[in-house]
Design an enzyme around this catalytic site. Structure first.
Site, PDB file in Angstrom:
ATOM      1  N   CYS B  35      84.021  14.827 108.893  1.00  0.00           N
ATOM      2  CA  CYS B  35      82.705  15.355 109.285  1.00  0.00           C
ATOM      3  C   CYS B  35      81.796  14.263 109.831  1.00  0.00           C
ATOM      4  CB  CYS B  35      82.001  15.990 108.099  1.00  0.00           C
ATOM      5  SG  CYS B  35      82.749  17.521 107.565  1.00  0.00           S
ATOM      6  N   ASP B  37      80.017  12.188 107.910  1.00  0.00           N
ATOM      7  CA  ASP B  37      79.220  11.614 106.830  1.00  0.00           C
ATOM      8  C   ASP B  37      79.637  12.159 105.474  1.00  0.00           C
ATOM      9  OD1 ASP B  37      77.971  14.058 107.257  1.00  0.00           O
ATOM     10  OD2 ASP B  37      76.181  13.159 108.144  1.00  0.00           O
ATOM     11  N   CYS B  61      75.440   7.805 109.214  1.00  0.00           N
ATOM     12  CA  CYS B  61      74.483   7.151 110.099  1.00  0.00           C
ATOM     13  C   CYS B  61      73.285   6.640 109.308  1.00  0.00           C
ATOM     14  CB  CYS B  61      74.037   8.122 111.174  1.00  0.00           C
ATOM     15  SG  CYS B  61      73.355   9.629 110.509  1.00  0.00           S
ATOM     16  N   CYS B 105      71.273  15.455 107.065  1.00  0.00           N
ATOM     17  CA  CYS B 105      71.431  14.312 106.165  1.00  0.00           C
ATOM     18  C   CYS B 105      70.703  14.567 104.840  1.00  0.00           C
ATOM     19  CB  CYS B 105      70.885  13.033 106.805  1.00  0.00           C
ATOM     20  SG  CYS B 105      71.800  12.528 108.263  1.00  0.00           S
TER      21      CYS B 105
END
Lengths: 390, 187
Positions: B35, B37, B61, B105
């Site tokens: 994916c 992350d 990231c 995130c």
């Protein structure tokens, strides 16, 4: 902070010599090159000279050079011209690793215009499956468009060999040579391509100027219909300043080809060796023996590209990544996926693209920064433990 | 370049509470290498169900790292009941906001926290219940329904920003639109 620029496949520094050439035509010499007065023709003369300089870089005739606004316009113009030349043919062929200027155009033509678009795959080294390409050619093929060199990996397609086989069958052949121009020798006559695109800002000219080479005798259907400029092949008053800059840039690029082949290649190889030697879990993407001399696409296991770029940026180092997070898309680059680069290194792929302005000291600084960046990110990665992937 | 806040950059460059927590008694993992992350959250919870320490390991990231760092700072000292009320917006707000496309995130932080709390309490979370909608990022209709409700999402782009769903091959976009419509229809 001093900038270390190793993102030359994205864009390049405009050469000082190019700026110097352009400045008078930005101010003093503002005439229209088409005008019937000496004042305008001073610009006209300069454009004719620039056209010759551009032609010389790729061994074309000046009449075969059409100035456009960018590489994307050149690519689009070429494909639309080819389709207009053969309205009865409904198949178009390209590769899976093209720049969006071709890839998305082909998808548009497939989805909205009913064309049968064939995307020929590449192998793990980035080589085109030419058998599949040749098997796909038919009386229904309107055009084959393939990049000369890949922007992400630098892998070079054997364009002269392919163009010969395609054109022998009476099929038009276009090549996107935006990344190849100025980095490896290009000879349109020897390569026998019908059309070729290049872009100014990749070879130390400004942004906003492109070129489409159109082979002499080829019936061309203009994309921008307007005035008589470019012999009716592209309407619109010429971007005189940029054309003049591009002419000088092409002249310089031709002179720099041996430097690219030797000094820049050595620098790139030096950086590659440093990274491979100093960092574990690293793999270089693409065919090492068949790449542009300035390009290094290199994957770092278990870390993510955007994070690496942020740590490089802190040191003034400019590069780019094949990772999803930098582009706004969520999958890693289509080029790396097409080459079946495993996810573990695709997300952590960085592209360094050099120019003759780079130095060995800069490569040392990049290598040292990469060592600490990757170490820092691996220390917090759940997929890295005791010096290896988990 | 992403328009990250100074706080996101600061938490990325100097993340708090990084690394494995040796005596953790609750762990929550989410995301995967494919994916792009992944987050592993470690909690040390005392007998009063208070989080006395938290740490993380993150692959991702800058905003994924910053969100993880922020999450551990937010929840340290909270009881599990308090922590279970922390939302992905709380994480984003702590960082002065995240670019819209990076909201996933913060969602990842919330998901890992939920799993860690369940792990401590010995509750089995059914792995991804519901019907699989996005194959690329393995997102189900129930997850989309939750995200749409909690964050008042309107479009398929919103869903992609928050859950990544639809951001790969794109063939599930019509289905996502149906799920959004069904939530809106129910009010």
């Amino acid at each position: 902070m001093k900038v270390i620029y190793t993102d030359n496949n994205a864009t390049t520094k405009v050469a000082d010599e190019v700026i110097e050439e352009m400045v008078p035509y930005l101010g003093q010499f503002y005439g229209n090159p088409s005008s019937m007065h000496t004042f305008g023709d001073q610009v006209g003369k300069k454009i004719r000279a620039a056209r010759q300089q551009v032609a010389d870089l790729i061994n074309a005739d000046p009449d075969e050079i059409v100035f456009t606004s960018c590489g994307t316009e050149s690519d689009n113009s070429a494909i639309f011209s080819a389709l207009n030349a053969h309205p009865d043919r409904k198949q178009i062929i390209t590769s899976t690793v093209e720049h969006p200027a071709i890839l998305n155009l082909f998808k548009f033509l497939r989805d909205k215009k009913g064309y049968d678009a064939v995307f020929v795959p590449v192998d793990k080294k980035g080589h085109l499956n030419t058998d599949m390409l040749y098997d796909s050619l038919s009386d229904n093929t309107a055009v084959v468009s393939l990049m000369w060199a890949n922007n992400e990996t630098g892998v070079i397609f054997p364009i002269p060999e392919i163009a010969k086989k395609v054109t022998e069958k009476g099929i038009l052949f276009h090549t996107d040579a935006v990344q190849a121009a100025g980095k490896i020798p290009i000879d349109v006559k020897a390569a026998n391509v019908d059309m070729l695109a290049l872009s100014g800002h990749k070879i130390h000219a400004p942004k906003g100027i492109g070129v489409l080479y159109v082979k002499k005798g080829l019936k061309f259907h203009p994309y921008l219909i307007g005035g008589h400029q470019e012999k009716g092949r592209r309407g619109g008053t010429e971007n005189t300043v940029s054309i003049i800059g591009l002419g000088r840039a092409c002249e310089l690029a031709a002179g720099h080809l041996p430097v690219m082949d030797k000094a820049v290649r050595q620098l790139r190889d030096y950086l590659q060796d440093q990274l491979l030697e100093k960092i574990p879990g690293v793999s270089v993407n693409g065919d090492l023996d068949n790449r542009l001399p300035n390009t290094l696409s290199i994957g770092f296991d278990a870390v993510e590209g955007e994070s690496i770029l942020m740590l490089l940026d802190k040191e003034g180092i400019c590069a780019s990544s094949g990772s999803a997070c930098t582009s706004g898309s969520l999958d890693p680059s289509h080029v790396l996926l097409a080459m079946e680069v495993p996810f573990k290194s695709a997300h952590g792929t960085i592209r360094f693209s050099l120019s003759h302005y780079n130095t060995k000291e800069e490569m040392d600084h990049i290598a040292a920064t990469m060592v600490s960046a990757v170490e820092k990110l691996r220390a917090m990665s759940p997929f890295w433990k005791d010096g290896k992937m988990v | 370049m992403w328009d990250y806040t100074e706080k996101v950059k600061e938490h990325f460059l100097h993340p708090r509470n990084v690394g494995e927590l040796k005596d953790a008694n609750a762990i929550g993992e989410t995301g995967s290498l494919n994916c792009g992350d992944a987050l592993k959250l470690f909690l040390k919870v005392n007998e009063n169900e208070r989080i006395i320490d938290a740490s993380f390991m993150t692959f991702g990231c800058a905003s994924a790292v910053a969100s993880s760092s922020a999450l551990t700072e937010i929840i340290k000292g909270m009881t599990l009941d308090e922590a279970s009320k922390v939302t992905n917006d709380d994480i984003a707000d702590y960082l002065g906001g995240l670019p819209k496309e990076k909201m996933h995130c913060s969602v990842m932080g919330k998901a890992a926290l939920k799993k860690a709390i369940a792990n401590y309490r010995g509750v089995q979370i059914l792995e991804k219940p519901g019907e699989l909608v996005c194959e690329c990022f393995e997102v189900t209709d129930l997850e989309i329904i939750d995200a749409v409700k909690e964050n008042n999402l309107e479009t398929t782009e919103d869903v992609t920003d928050y859950l990544k769903a639809g951001g790969g091959c794109g063939k599930c976009l019509d289905r996502i639109e149906e799920v959004i419509a069904s939530v809106k229809a129910k009010g």
